[in-house]
Design an enzyme around this catalytic site. Structure first.
Site, short mmCIF file in Angstrom:
data_model
loop_
_atom_site.label_atom_id
_atom_site.label_comp_id
_atom_site.label_asym_id
_atom_site.label_seq_id
_atom_site.Cartn_x
_atom_site.Cartn_y
_atom_site.Cartn_z
N TRP A 186 0.91 -1.19 0.10
CA TRP A 186 -0.06 -0.01 0.02
C TRP A 186 0.65 1.24 -0.01
CZ3 TRP A 186 -1.27 -3.72 3.96
CH2 TRP A 186 -2.18 -4.72 3.48
N HIS A 187 2.15 1.21 -0.76
CA HIS A 187 2.89 2.44 -0.50
C HIS A 187 2.88 3.09 -1.87
CE1 HIS A 187 5.05 0.79 3.00
NE2 HIS A 187 3.94 1.31 3.35
N PHE A 188 2.01 2.95 -2.75
CA PHE A 188 2.02 3.53 -4.09
C PHE A 188 1.99 4.83 -4.31
CE2 PHE A 188 -2.16 1.68 -3.04
CZ PHE A 188 -3.07 2.54 -2.75
N HIS A 189 2.48 5.47 -5.23
CA HIS A 189 3.10 6.85 -5.47
C HIS A 189 3.50 7.27 -7.00
CE1 HIS A 189 6.83 4.24 -4.81
NE2 HIS A 189 7.31 5.18 -5.60
#
Length: 577
Positions: free
Chosen positions: A512-515
Site C-alpha cells: 500500500w505504498h503506491f506513489h
C-alpha cells in the site's frame, strides 16, 4: 496440506496488524465544530485556499493554513471517528473487507492482478494502514530540496499527536536479533530515523490500541479559519484565462451525498490557491478530469483540454511486498510491524506475528486477504461464486487453533525502479482509475527481492529465531506453502521455491505504498506548483519519485505541515509588503 498452509498464512498475515489481545473502544470524536456534511454547504462559497482531499497530507496542510487564512477542505469520504472498524485495532480486517459504497476502504485491482485498496475517509490511508511510523532518510530530504530544519520541526509537530513507541516482545525480539545475526547491523534501538541496520520503529497505535490518524492533526486548526466538508467528491477544477496568458485555477465543482452540485471559488488575491491532496490515484485522476493530461486520452473521454501534459499519470509505482509465513511450535504475541532491517542492497525487512485470530477477535474477517471479497485466485473467475466463498470461510472457521500460531517476515524493495501508468476509466471521481504498476519489470527490482528473500532465509535459520520454527519444516517447504496461497490474481507455478526469482513474481503483493502520477519536475515544480498552471499545486505522495523511508505515511504527514508552513510564511510576507 497446501490449503491448510494457505489458511495458516492468511490468518497470520492479518494477525500481524492486531497489536493487542484486548478490545479498545472507538476513538473519542473530537467534535470538530468546523466539520460538516457537504449537504449543508451553500451552493456557492469563497475561500482563500481550497484543498481537495482530507487525507494524510491534506489534514495537516489544512490545519496549518487555517491559522491565517480561510480554508475549505473537501473529503470524498466520511469521518473516522466513532467507527470501531477504523479506530479499534482489534477490528482491523473489517474495514478492509467492507466493500459497501460507504466503506472507508475502496478496493481496486491493478492491471497487474494485485489486489489493493485506496482510502475514502477523513485521515486517508492513516485510517486503514498497519500503522508503522518511520521518517525519510537524510539523502531523501536532500534530493527533495527540502529545508532540513523545517522538515525536522514538521516531523516533531506530527509526532506530538500521532506517533508512539511500540512494545517489543519475544517474537519481535527474535526477529530483531536474527536480523543482527544475519548481518543487518548495527542495531540502532528505537528510533523514528531512517538509518542503515536493524531498528525498532514507531507506530500510530497508542498503548490502549487506539489508532491516531492524520485527522487528529486537525486539532491544531484554528476553527474560525477552517471548513471541512465530508462526502464531497470533487468532479472538476475550474480555470480562467482572464487577464493572463495561461490558465489559472479559480474554483472547483463538488457534489454532496444527494448528488447536488456545489461550487467553491477562490477569493481574489494573488496568494490564494487550489491544492490537490487526493493521493497517488486521486490527484492525477482529478487533474485529468479537469483537462490537465495527455491530449489524446482526455479527448477520448470528451474532456476539454486545458493543458496538454503527457506526464500526468506516468511514473506510477508501488513497492512490491513478498512474505514468508513461519509456523511456530509455541504461542507468539500478537504484534504489528515493529522491527525493520534497513539494508544497503535496497531491500527492507519487516515482521509481524499473531495467534488465535479465529477465536480471539469479535469477527472472522481476514481483511484484504479474506475469501469474503472474492480473492480466490486458485479458481477461475467464473468459479468465484458465493458458494465457493462461503465454503472457504466455513473451512477456515473449522480449523484448529494451532493453525493460527506463527508469524511472517516480509521484504519490501526501495524505490522501486519499475514504473507504470494511470488512466481514466470514467469522469466519475468515485470510480477507480486503471493503474498498471509493472512489478519487477526492471530486473534490478527482481534482484533486490531475491536478495531480500535470502536475508529472510538467514533470519529464519538464525540461532536467535530457533525457538520459533519447526526443525522439520525446511526453507523450501515454507516457500512452497506461501507460494500456494491465493494472495493475488496471478497464475501459479509449481515448486516456485526452486527459483527465488519465480517466487518473487508469483507471490508479489502490495504494501500500500503506491506513489507517482504527478511527479516533481515532470508535473509539479519544487514548490509543488503544477507546471503551466497558475494558482494550482499538488501536495501529496503522487509527487514522489520514490517512496520515502521504509514506510511513507510519516513523510506525507510531514509534507502537509511543511508546505503549510511555507505557504503561511509566504502569505505573511505578502501581507507585510
Amino acid at each position: 496440506m497446501a490449503f491448510f498452509g494457505w489458511c495458516r498464512f492468511l490468518a497470520s498475515l492479518l494477525n500481524a496488524v492486531l497489536l493487542f489481545h484486548t478490545f479498545s473502544s472507538a476513538q473519542t470524536d473530537p467534535e470538530y465544530t468546523f466539520m460538516h456534511q457537504a449537504t449543508t454547504a451553500p451552493t456557492v462559497a469563497y475561500y482563500d485556499y481550497i484543498i481537495v482531499g482530507g487525507g494524510t497530507a491534506g489534514c495537516p496542510l489544512a490545519a496549518t493554513l487555517s491559522q491565517n487564512a480561510s480554508v475549505l477542505l473537501l473529503e470524498r469520504g466520511g469521518s473516522p471517528y466513532g467507527n470501531p472498524n477504523i479506530t479499534d485495532l482489534a477490528a482491523f480486517g473489517s474495514a478492509l473487507s467492507d466493500l459497501s459504497p460507504t466503506s472507508p476502504s475502496q478496493r481496486f485491482v491493478s492491471e497487474d492482478g494485485v489486489v489493493s485498496a485506496r482510502a475514502r475517509v477523513l485521515g486517508g490511508g492513516s485510517c486503514l494502514n498497519a500503522g508503522f511510523y518511520s521518517r525519510a532518510g537524510h539523502d531523501y530530504v536532500r534530493l527533495a530540496g527540502w529545508d532540513e530544519r523545517l522538515v525536522n520541526e514538521s516531523y516533531q509537530w506530527v509526532e506530538k499527536v500521532v506517533a508512539f513507541q511500540p512494545p517489543l516482545k519475544q517474537w519481535q525480539s527474535a526477529v530483531r536479533d536474527g536480523l543482527v545475526e544475519a548481518g543487518i547491523r548495527p542495531y540502532n534501538g528505537f528510533t523514528y530515523d531512517h538509518v542503515y541496520g536493524t531498528k525498532v520503529g514507531g507506530t500510530i497505535f497508542d498503548q490502549n490500541g487506539h489508532r491516531h490518524t492524520a485527522a487528529d492533526l486537525l486539532r491544531y486548526a484554528k476553527p474560525s479559519g477552517l471548513t471541512v466538508l465530508l462526502h464531497a467528491p470533487v468532479h472538476q477544477i475550474l480555470f480562467t484565462t482572464r487577464g493572463s496568458t495561461r490558465p489559472k485555477a479559480h474554483g472547483v465543482i463538488f457534489a454532496d451525498a444527494n448528488g447536488v452540485s456545489h461550487r467553491a471559488y477562490l477569493k481574489r488575491r494573488s496568494t490564494n490557491e487550489i491544492i490537490v491532496s487526493s493521493g497517488a490515484l486521486g490527484s492525477p485522476q482529478l487533474l485529468m478530469m479537469s483537462g490537465i493530461g495527455p491530449r489524446r486520452h482526455l479527448q477520448a473521454h470528451n474532456i476539454t483540454v486545458v493543458l496538454d501534459q503527457p506526464m500526468v499519470g506516468l511514473g506510477m509505482s508501488d513497492n512490491p511486498m513478498n512474505a514468508v509465513f513461519i509456523p511456530s511450535p509455541q504461542p507468539v504475541e500478537v504484534s504489528l510491524i515493529e522491527v525493520v532491517g534497513i539494508t544497503h542492497n535496497g531491500t527492507y525487512i519487516e515482521a509481524a506475528s499473531g495467534e488465535n485470530f479465529a477465536g480471539g477477535a469479535r469477527t472472522q474477517d481476514y481483511g484484504m486477504f479474506s475469501p469474503r471479497i472474492g480473492q480466490l485466485s486458485t479458481l477461475p473467475p467464473k468459479q468465484r461464486t458465493q458458494e465457493a466463498i462461503d465454503k472457504a470461510v466455513e473451512v477456515m472457521q473449522a480449523l484448529p487453533q494451532s493453525a493460527f500460531v506463527g508469524g511472517f517476515i516480509l521484504e519490501k524493495i526501495m524505490g522501486p525502479i519499475s514504473t507504470g501508468h494511470l488512466e481514466l476509466t470514467s469522469r466519475n471521481p468515485n470510480d477507480n482509475p486503471s493503474v498498471t504498476f509493472n512489478y519487477f519489470k526492471d530486473p534490478r527490482d527482481l534482484q533486490r527481492c531475491v536478495d531480500g528473500m535470502k536475508i529472510i532465509e538467514n533470519v529464519i535459520e538464525s540461532n536467535a529465531f530457533s525457538s520459533f520454527r519447526f526443525d522439520s519444516l525446511s526453507i523450501v517447504t515454507l516457500l512452497n506453502m506461501t507460494a500456494s496461497s491465493p494472495i493475488n490474481l496471478l497464475p501459479k507455478h509449481a515448486n516456485a521455491s526452486r527459483s527465488l526469482e519465480q517466487f518473487c513474481k508469483d507471490t508479489v503483493m502490495t504494501i500500500w505504498h503506491f506513489h507517482g502520477g504527478c511527479i516533481m519536475d515532470r508535473v509539479v515544480d519544487h514548490d509543488y506548483k503544477v507546471i503551466g498552471i497558475d494558482s494550482l499545486r499538488v501536495i501529496d505522495g503522487s509527487t514522489f519519485r520514490n517512496s520515502p523511508g521504509t514506510n511513507p505515511q510519516a513523510t506525507v504527514m510531514m509534507l502537509g505541515r511543511y508546505m503549510g508552513v511555507k505557504l503561511m510564511r509566504e502569505r505573511q510576507a505578502n501581507n507585510g509588503a
